[in-house]
Scaffold this motif. Structure first.
Motif, PDB file in Angstrom:
ATOM      1  N   MET A  24      36.134  25.400  53.416  1.00 49.54           N
ATOM      2  CA  MET A  24      36.802  24.604  52.363  1.00 49.54           C
ATOM      3  C   MET A  24      36.358  25.064  50.979  1.00 49.54           C
ATOM      4  N   LYS A  25      37.328  25.294  50.113  1.00 48.75           N
ATOM      5  CA  LYS A  25      36.977  25.680  48.755  1.00 48.75           C
ATOM      6  C   LYS A  25      37.625  24.733  47.754  1.00 48.75           C
ATOM      7  N   HIS A  26      36.924  24.551  46.654  1.00 49.26           N
ATOM      8  CA  HIS A  26      37.428  23.748  45.553  1.00 49.26           C
ATOM      9  C   HIS A  26      37.528  24.638  44.319  1.00 49.26           C
ATOM     10  N   LEU A  27      38.211  24.154  43.287  1.00 49.89           N
ATOM     11  CA  LEU A  27      38.133  24.836  41.997  1.00 49.89           C
ATOM     12  C   LEU A  27      37.666  23.831  40.955  1.00 49.89           C
ATOM     13  N   LEU A  28      36.398  23.924  40.590  1.00 47.41           N
ATOM     14  CA  LEU A  28      35.811  22.972  39.648  1.00 47.41           C
ATOM     15  C   LEU A  28      35.593  23.596  38.278  1.00 47.41           C
ATOM     16  N   SER A  29      35.277  24.880  38.270  1.00 50.60           N
ATOM     17  CA  SER A  29      35.055  25.620  37.021  1.00 50.60           C
ATOM     18  C   SER A  29      35.781  26.953  37.143  1.00 50.60           C
ATOM     19  N   PRO A  30      36.231  27.515  36.026  1.00 44.65           N
ATOM     20  CA  PRO A  30      36.931  28.802  36.121  1.00 44.65           C
ATOM     21  C   PRO A  30      36.029  29.871  36.719  1.00 44.65           C
ATOM     22  N   LEU A  31      34.709  29.687  36.585  1.00 43.03           N
ATOM     23  CA  LEU A  31      33.794  30.709  37.086  1.00 43.03           C
ATOM     24  C   LEU A  31      33.483  30.530  38.569  1.00 43.03           C
ATOM     25  N   ASP A  32      34.057  29.513  39.196  1.00 43.44           N
ATOM     26  CA  ASP A  32      33.931  29.388  40.651  1.00 43.44           C
ATOM     27  C   ASP A  32      34.555  30.586  41.363  1.00 43.44           C
ATOM     28  N   LEU A  33      35.513  31.198  40.695  1.00 40.33           N
ATOM     29  CA  LEU A  33      36.155  32.376  41.264  1.00 40.33           C
ATOM     30  C   LEU A  33      35.484  33.621  40.701  1.00 40.33           C
ATOM     31  N   SER A  34      35.102  34.533  41.576  1.00 41.08           N
ATOM     32  CA  SER A  34      34.552  35.813  41.103  1.00 41.08           C
ATOM     33  C   SER A  34      35.673  36.613  40.446  1.00 41.08           C
ATOM     34  N   VAL A  35      35.287  37.712  39.817  1.00 43.55           N
ATOM     35  CA  VAL A  35      36.301  38.578  39.200  1.00 43.55           C
ATOM     36  C   VAL A  35      37.293  39.057  40.263  1.00 43.55           C
ATOM     37  N   ASP A  36      36.791  39.392  41.434  1.00 44.57           N
ATOM     38  CA  ASP A  36      37.677  39.865  42.504  1.00 44.57           C
ATOM     39  C   ASP A  36      38.611  38.755  43.004  1.00 44.57           C
ATOM     40  N   GLU A  37      38.037  37.574  43.175  1.00 45.45           N
ATOM     41  CA  GLU A  37      38.881  36.454  43.622  1.00 45.45           C
ATOM     42  C   GLU A  37      39.934  36.106  42.574  1.00 45.45           C
ATOM     43  N   THR A  38      39.526  36.190  41.301  1.00 49.50           N
ATOM     44  CA  THR A  38      40.482  35.942  40.219  1.00 49.50           C
ATOM     45  C   THR A  38      41.601  36.976  40.268  1.00 49.50           C
ATOM     46  N   GLU A  39      41.201  38.216  40.488  1.00 50.80           N
ATOM     47  CA  GLU A  39      42.168  39.317  40.604  1.00 50.80           C
ATOM     48  C   GLU A  39      43.180  39.033  41.727  1.00 50.80           C
ATOM     49  N   ASP A  40      42.670  38.621  42.886  1.00 48.56           N
ATOM     50  CA  ASP A  40      43.564  38.302  44.008  1.00 48.56           C
ATOM     51  C   ASP A  40      44.535  37.183  43.632  1.00 48.56           C
ATOM     52  N   LEU A  41      43.972  36.167  42.985  1.00 43.55           N
ATOM     53  CA  LEU A  41      44.799  35.022  42.603  1.00 43.55           C
ATOM     54  C   LEU A  41      45.876  35.429  41.611  1.00 43.55           C
TER      55      LEU A  41
ATOM     56  N   HIS B 279      34.638  19.041  29.297  1.00 41.53           N
ATOM     57  CA  HIS B 279      33.875  19.957  30.102  1.00 41.53           C
ATOM     58  C   HIS B 279      34.664  21.194  30.531  1.00 41.53           C
ATOM     59  N   GLN B 280      35.510  21.044  31.538  1.00 37.84           N
ATOM     60  CA  GLN B 280      36.184  22.193  32.117  1.00 37.84           C
ATOM     61  C   GLN B 280      37.659  21.883  32.309  1.00 37.84           C
ATOM     62  N   HIS B 281      38.459  22.909  32.331  1.00 42.38           N
ATOM     63  CA  HIS B 281      39.884  22.759  32.620  1.00 42.38           C
ATOM     64  C   HIS B 281      40.330  24.098  33.204  1.00 42.38           C
ATOM     65  N   PRO B 282      39.840  24.397  34.410  1.00 35.89           N
ATOM     66  CA  PRO B 282      39.958  25.767  34.920  1.00 35.89           C
ATOM     67  C   PRO B 282      41.378  26.273  35.090  1.00 35.89           C
ATOM     68  N   THR B 283      42.344  25.398  35.386  1.00 43.14           N
ATOM     69  CA  THR B 283      43.695  25.948  35.558  1.00 43.14           C
ATOM     70  C   THR B 283      44.304  26.354  34.221  1.00 43.14           C
ATOM     71  N   GLN B 284      43.820  25.761  33.117  1.00 47.28           N
ATOM     72  CA  GLN B 284      44.259  26.256  31.807  1.00 47.28           C
ATOM     73  C   GLN B 284      43.721  27.659  31.591  1.00 47.28           C
ATOM     74  N   THR B 285      42.465  27.863  31.941  1.00 52.46           N
ATOM     75  CA  THR B 285      41.867  29.195  31.763  1.00 52.46           C
ATOM     76  C   THR B 285      42.584  30.234  32.627  1.00 52.46           C
ATOM     77  N   LEU B 286      42.874  29.872  33.878  1.00 53.62           N
ATOM     78  CA  LEU B 286      43.605  30.811  34.736  1.00 53.62           C
ATOM     79  C   LEU B 286      44.982  31.124  34.160  1.00 53.62           C
ATOM     80  N   THR B 287      45.612  30.094  33.585  1.00 56.62           N
ATOM     81  CA  THR B 287      46.906  30.292  32.931  1.00 56.62           C
ATOM     82  C   THR B 287      46.770  31.270  31.772  1.00 56.62           C
TER      83      THR B 287
END
Lengths: 307, 307, 307
Positions: free
Chosen positions: A1-18, A127-135
């Protein structure tokens, strides 16, 4: 199970995949229209945020799934004193994934500990708004083709703007990104960004007061709102306010391929006269936000490999 | 791209096409249950209106589509000072069509200018409420077979009632429709209706104070609410209030095929004792309202020719 | 046409059929995922109740249906003075079934009289909350295999707790169920339960003040909240409050197969330290609540025989 709590929860590679998946979705959204048939997203918004909530809802509906939830704490059981931990356990019986917005920092993290379903932090206080950062990352990548080798100007309230802080933390993980921080002195980035993030990581950056002094150097201009109440004095505000308003005149000095981003809503910091400028990318950014949330839902549900 | 901002945006011919489609839907709703698969309706209700909002939602769901949105300004970004123009551009990334209710006259028109998707005005202040008018037209046509050659009584508050004004403007486009305007003197239709619409177009009409004096002549009786606060004095109110309450006694004097319409909600202007009278058509009207909205959504999405 | 207004609207046999269906759903929810394709549930919540509303929504979505409605009276036409009878007639044009929560006792019954669609009472003031009772019955039956032959402890506020009263009324219809009523003197069950239900029907019961005195005898422990404001005095509250808090120590004295239920939300009457005890069944209960509502929707729509 994975969550997304902070934009840095995803590594650079995982971010790339996403972002690769989001990009594939952007090219052919129809193809993904049944990936989440029968799945349910719960939108748990303890404070209102139409834009973010509807972006998640559109994303889930685009994937063929359904949505349930609440849009403010008034209409929730929060008023009966239930803990976030109990609420998420209940919601885990109702939905397959959830997006939570909460005024208290850390609430989504507390929820994630007891949750039976993936939790997406849709903003927790300042604090955080990770889907804005991913956007933001997707938008830059789609427009420029890469997240390496560019100069970004971050303009406006850099002290309190959580989207700016998250974006800086994320972008320093890429190669040769130069930051130009444009703000009044009283709204400069805090030390935990300047010292601990930028200087500590040997990142190239510059702090200036006037947008027009640096706009010709920029590849990306990330605008944010500057609120009058945050200035030391009325005089100071009057002296400076025009430095942080983007208009046709300032755009004329910018590169032909300098894109303008904004997390929205804007008030007057971007003049509507430039909305039709092809470099104005803030409404495209909204569309990319839907695609990146589609990619995120697929990923957290473990469906990203099946499509 | 087409929007529906005013009932008169549709020509008589376009209205005819729309009502024909609505009529086909009414006869066999199942047949249309997948026409909008994968489409999304945004309901942007800056002020609450359960009846109208749910009618739109039912319409879209009946067509196989999905719904997202907000039901009051509190839970929207409006409170953060975003303009309607910016909101609609954002919503254009989330949905395929939208229905907007707004307390300010003209807001849906402003939205339509910048919108990437069709905008349906679901009521803007005291100004327009075109889907109510289309519902009224469909109801009359379904019950009578035609929109020509009949006498309609409009009863109650004719001064402030926007549904009445829109209905008059629409019905004068048909042949041989006679209007009987039934209201207290202080709530008569304003001059911009009496002079500019009725007299200017040589429409036959009559103004009276008492419903019972004219009810035997009517083919359609359109009831609206009369609010106590709008009378000049308590005495005047007491003297007149019963003239505008429809009960069994008054119904006894009406034709056997005189249908009663009401935009709802009613308070006490129609006695519940006549709800089971076959001429009471105000709940049928609600059902027709769903069908006409289904037809409208199909039309604005350009799907009306495919079904 | 059938409605569910009180848990006793269903005979023991009908309840059995419903729980059998719910049990089949629990074993294989996927199998039922298209039973309500094209059907619509209206959630008419005149007061907020996230847990109950979302449970109904999840149930309908799990069956392939759609949901529309409102989550508080503010965003409904109730504020315009419309009667519940008129509202339900309108909603009957929009949906196939509805769940109504209302602060006034009897409102769902009034609605049912004029409704064109099945009405489910989702809680009317302090009166009834039949789907909670069905959830409780299903939970006991799933955990124990039967609704006969067991001892249940009902603990906390037994005076005002409507879920407790409904559960007692329902359980006396089964064989050899013994009740132990655990509460402070001021919060004992009212006479219309003690005299008219328990004594009148020769049901075996006992009233005690302290949970720890009886916990070893129990097969089921049904916890409810005890509110400080309901005690005669601060002293009395301080003396007694720990009697009604379930913790590890008390659980140590209970049988290995004594299950703990709670209608939720809890405040502090069940210590979080026992959440992971396999006998803690209150979150399972939430899941059973979804299944029992799925079974109920199918039954009231007449679809229970087709699956």
């Amino acid at each position: 199970m994975k969550h997304l709590l902070s934009p840095l929860d995803l590594s650079v590679d995982e971010t790339e995949d996403l972002l690769n998946l989001a990009s594939r979705i952007a090219k052919n959204p129809e193809k993904f229209s049944h990936c989440c048939d029968g799945k349910k997203l719960a939108t748990l918004f303890y404070e209102p945020s139409t834009r973010t909530r509807l972006s998640f809802e559109a994303a889930m509906i685009n994937l063929g799934g359904s949505v349930l939830g609440f849009s403010s704490a008034d209409s929730s059981s929060a008023s009966k004193g239930e803990s976030v931990s109990d609420t998420i356990r209940v919601i885990s019986c109702y939905a397959d994934i959830c997006a939570m917005r909460h005024p208290k920092e850390g609430a989504p993290m507390v929820a994630a500990e007891k949750s039976g379903i993936p939790v997406i932090n849709a903003g927790d206080g300042g604090h955080q708004h990770p889907t804005q950062t991913l956007t933001d990352l997707m938008t830059i990548r789609e427009l420029r083709g890469s997240l390496d080798n560019f100069t970004i100007g971050l303009c406006g309230d850099l002290k309190f703007g959580r989207t700016v802080h998250s974006l800086i933390r994320s972008l320093i993980r890429y190669k040769n990104v130069k930051f130009i921080l444009i703000s009044p002195k009283e709204l400069r980035v805090p030390d935990y960004i300047r010292e601990d993030v930028l200087i500590h990581n040997n990142v190239e950056f510059e702090e200036v007061e006037r947008l027009e002094d640096v706009i010709p150097q920029l590849d990306i201009l990330y605008m944010t709102r500057v609120q009058k109440e945050r200035f030391f004095s009325e005089d100071e505000y009057l002296r400076m306010k025009d430095f942080y308003i983007l208009n046709k005149e300032k755009m004329a000095a910018a590169k032909d391929n300098m894109y303008v981003l904004h997390p929205l809503p804007r008030v007057n910091e971007i003049s509507v006269e430039i909305d039709d400028d092809p470099r104005a990318a803030y409404f495209k950014q909204v569309q990319f936000g839907v695609y990146v949330r589609m990619a995120l839902i697929l990923t957290l549900l473990g469906l990203d490999k099946t499509v």
